[in-house]
Design a protein around this motif. Structure first.
Motif, PDB file in Angstrom:
ATOM      1  N   UNK A  31     -23.216  -4.816  -3.879  1.00  0.00           N
ATOM      2  CA  UNK A  31     -22.699  -3.428  -3.892  1.00  0.00           C
ATOM      3  C   UNK A  31     -22.540  -3.043  -5.700  1.00  0.00           C
ATOM      4  N   UNK A  32     -22.099  -4.133  -6.483  1.00  0.00           N
ATOM      5  CA  UNK A  32     -22.204  -3.890  -7.966  1.00  0.00           C
ATOM      6  C   UNK A  32     -23.774  -3.512  -8.475  1.00  0.00           C
ATOM      7  N   UNK A  33     -24.696  -4.340  -8.018  1.00  0.00           N
ATOM      8  CA  UNK A  33     -25.947  -4.131  -8.342  1.00  0.00           C
ATOM      9  C   UNK A  33     -26.449  -2.825  -7.928  1.00  0.00           C
ATOM     10  N   UNK A  34     -26.175  -2.378  -6.572  1.00  0.00           N
ATOM     11  CA  UNK A  34     -26.453  -0.717  -6.277  1.00  0.00           C
ATOM     12  C   UNK A  34     -25.929   0.130  -7.099  1.00  0.00           C
ATOM     13  N   UNK A  35     -24.625   0.046  -7.398  1.00  0.00           N
ATOM     14  CA  UNK A  35     -23.710   0.876  -8.102  1.00  0.00           C
ATOM     15  C   UNK A  35     -24.558   0.955  -9.545  1.00  0.00           C
ATOM     16  N   UNK A  36     -25.049  -0.224 -10.298  1.00  0.00           N
ATOM     17  CA  UNK A  36     -25.611   0.003 -11.415  1.00  0.00           C
ATOM     18  C   UNK A  36     -26.993   0.749 -11.563  1.00  0.00           C
ATOM     19  N   UNK A  37     -27.611   0.245 -10.357  1.00  0.00           N
ATOM     20  CA  UNK A  37     -29.105   0.951 -10.149  1.00  0.00           C
ATOM     21  C   UNK A  37     -28.797   2.214  -9.931  1.00  0.00           C
ATOM     22  N   UNK A  38     -27.797   2.802  -9.353  1.00  0.00           N
ATOM     23  CA  UNK A  38     -27.539   4.021  -9.122  1.00  0.00           C
ATOM     24  C   UNK A  38     -27.214   5.027 -10.277  1.00  0.00           C
ATOM     25  N   UNK A  39     -26.301   4.187 -11.248  1.00  0.00           N
ATOM     26  CA  UNK A  39     -25.802   4.705 -12.521  1.00  0.00           C
ATOM     27  C   UNK A  39     -27.253   4.797 -13.261  1.00  0.00           C
ATOM     28  N   UNK A  40     -28.067   3.983 -13.199  1.00  0.00           N
ATOM     29  CA  UNK A  40     -29.375   3.929 -14.136  1.00  0.00           C
ATOM     30  C   UNK A  40     -30.163   5.249 -13.762  1.00  0.00           C
ATOM     31  N   UNK A  41     -30.170   5.676 -12.458  1.00  0.00           N
ATOM     32  CA  UNK A  41     -30.894   6.887 -11.746  1.00  0.00           C
ATOM     33  C   UNK A  41     -30.161   8.005 -12.216  1.00  0.00           C
ATOM     34  N   UNK A  42     -28.915   7.932 -12.142  1.00  0.00           N
ATOM     35  CA  UNK A  42     -28.075   9.429 -12.957  1.00  0.00           C
ATOM     36  C   UNK A  42     -28.515   9.448 -14.317  1.00  0.00           C
ATOM     37  N   UNK A  43     -28.395   8.385 -15.062  1.00  0.00           N
ATOM     38  CA  UNK A  43     -28.500   8.578 -16.473  1.00  0.00           C
ATOM     39  C   UNK A  43     -30.045   8.793 -16.914  1.00  0.00           C
ATOM     40  N   UNK A  44     -31.075   8.474 -16.150  1.00  0.00           N
ATOM     41  CA  UNK A  44     -32.302   8.925 -16.501  1.00  0.00           C
ATOM     42  C   UNK A  44     -32.471  10.339 -15.959  1.00  0.00           C
ATOM     43  N   UNK A  95     -32.324  -7.712  -0.096  1.00  0.00           N
ATOM     44  CA  UNK A  95     -31.932  -8.220  -1.667  1.00  0.00           C
ATOM     45  C   UNK A  95     -33.243  -7.889  -2.495  1.00  0.00           C
ATOM     46  N   UNK A  96     -34.531  -8.161  -1.800  1.00  0.00           N
ATOM     47  CA  UNK A  96     -35.584  -7.968  -2.431  1.00  0.00           C
ATOM     48  C   UNK A  96     -35.892  -6.300  -2.996  1.00  0.00           C
ATOM     49  N   UNK A  97     -35.483  -5.540  -1.990  1.00  0.00           N
ATOM     50  CA  UNK A  97     -35.772  -4.040  -2.136  1.00  0.00           C
ATOM     51  C   UNK A  97     -34.663  -3.607  -3.294  1.00  0.00           C
ATOM     52  N   UNK A  98     -33.694  -4.139  -2.987  1.00  0.00           N
ATOM     53  CA  UNK A  98     -32.806  -3.770  -4.156  1.00  0.00           C
ATOM     54  C   UNK A  98     -33.163  -4.103  -5.562  1.00  0.00           C
ATOM     55  N   UNK A  99     -33.424  -5.250  -5.470  1.00  0.00           N
ATOM     56  CA  UNK A  99     -33.963  -6.137  -6.788  1.00  0.00           C
ATOM     57  C   UNK A  99     -35.241  -5.391  -7.386  1.00  0.00           C
ATOM     58  N   UNK A 100     -36.034  -4.991  -6.724  1.00  0.00           N
ATOM     59  CA  UNK A 100     -37.558  -4.152  -7.134  1.00  0.00           C
ATOM     60  C   UNK A 100     -37.199  -2.861  -7.551  1.00  0.00           C
ATOM     61  N   UNK A 101     -36.392  -2.011  -6.831  1.00  0.00           N
ATOM     62  CA  UNK A 101     -36.173  -0.613  -7.000  1.00  0.00           C
ATOM     63  C   UNK A 101     -35.000  -0.709  -8.123  1.00  0.00           C
ATOM     64  N   UNK A 102     -34.294  -1.581  -8.485  1.00  0.00           N
ATOM     65  CA  UNK A 102     -33.237  -1.519  -9.473  1.00  0.00           C
ATOM     66  C   UNK A 102     -34.055  -1.935 -10.935  1.00  0.00           C
ATOM     67  N   UNK A 103     -35.166  -2.714 -10.815  1.00  0.00           N
ATOM     68  CA  UNK A 103     -35.893  -2.929 -12.012  1.00  0.00           C
ATOM     69  C   UNK A 103     -36.714  -1.818 -12.256  1.00  0.00           C
ATOM     70  N   UNK A 104     -37.202  -1.110 -11.286  1.00  0.00           N
ATOM     71  CA  UNK A 104     -37.975   0.042 -11.515  1.00  0.00           C
ATOM     72  C   UNK A 104     -37.398   0.949 -12.165  1.00  0.00           C
ATOM     73  N   UNK A 105     -35.944   1.353 -11.452  1.00  0.00           N
ATOM     74  CA  UNK A 105     -35.025   2.223 -12.164  1.00  0.00           C
ATOM     75  C   UNK A 105     -34.794   2.005 -13.681  1.00  0.00           C
ATOM     76  N   UNK A 106     -34.725   0.865 -14.271  1.00  0.00           N
ATOM     77  CA  UNK A 106     -34.221   0.554 -15.313  1.00  0.00           C
ATOM     78  C   UNK A 106     -35.224   0.444 -16.442  1.00  0.00           C
ATOM     79  N   UNK A 107     -36.324  -0.121 -15.871  1.00  0.00           N
ATOM     80  CA  UNK A 107     -37.576  -0.561 -16.982  1.00  0.00           C
ATOM     81  C   UNK A 107     -38.369   0.845 -16.970  1.00  0.00           C
TER      82      UNK A 107
END
Length: 111
Positions: A31-44, A95-107
Motif C-alpha cells: 500500500x505504501x509503494x502504491x501511494x508513493x507511485x500515486x504521489x509521483x503521478x500527481x506530482x508529474x 508485485x511486478x506490475x507495481x514495481x514496473x509501473x512505479x519505476x516508470x512513473x518515477x524515472x
C-alpha cells in the motif's frame, strides 16, 4: 499427519500466526509503494500516461490485497492448507506490475 521421523502429530506452533503477520506486513508495504507511485503521478502533472500508471498501481494493489486477505483468512483455520501455485503466481504478478509501473512513473516522468 505425523511429523517427519516420528509418529507424533505435527505441531505448527506459532508458524501460521507468523505467516499471517508477514502477509499483513507485505500488504502494508504494498500500500505504501502504491501511494508513493500515486504521489509521483500527481506530482508529474497528471498526464494521461501518469493516470494510466496510477490506475495500474491501484488495480495491482487491490488485487494483491484481495489475494492476501484470502490467504490470511485461510491461515486462520485449525489446519491451514498450503498456498496454491496460482495464488502465489498472482501475488508475484501484482508485485511486478507495481514495481514496473512505479519505476516508470518515477524515472520517466518529467523532471
Amino acid at each position: 499427519m505425523a511429523a517427519p521421523g516420528g509418529d507424533t502429530p505435527r505441531d505448527p506452533g506459532l508458524q501460521p500466526e507468523r505467516t499471517r503477520l508477514a502477509w499483513r506486513r507485505t500488504t502494508l508495504a504494498f500500500a505504501v509503494a502504491a501511494l508513493l507511485a500515486g504521489r509521483a503521478a500527481v506530482l508529474h502533472g497528471g498526464s494521461p500516461a501518469d493516470l494510466l500508471g496510477l490506475s495500474l498501481c491501484a488495480a495491482a494493489w487491490l488485487a494483491f490485497t484481495v489475494t492476501a486477505q484470502r490467504r490470511i483468512t485461510a491461515l486462520g483455520a485449525r489446519r491451514p492448507g498450503t498456498l496454491r501455485a496460482a495464488r502465489a503466481s498472482w501475488a508475484v504478478l501484482c508485485v511486478l506490475v507495481l514495481a514496473v509501473t512505479g519505476a516508470l512513473l518515477v524515472f520517466l516522468g518529467p523532471r
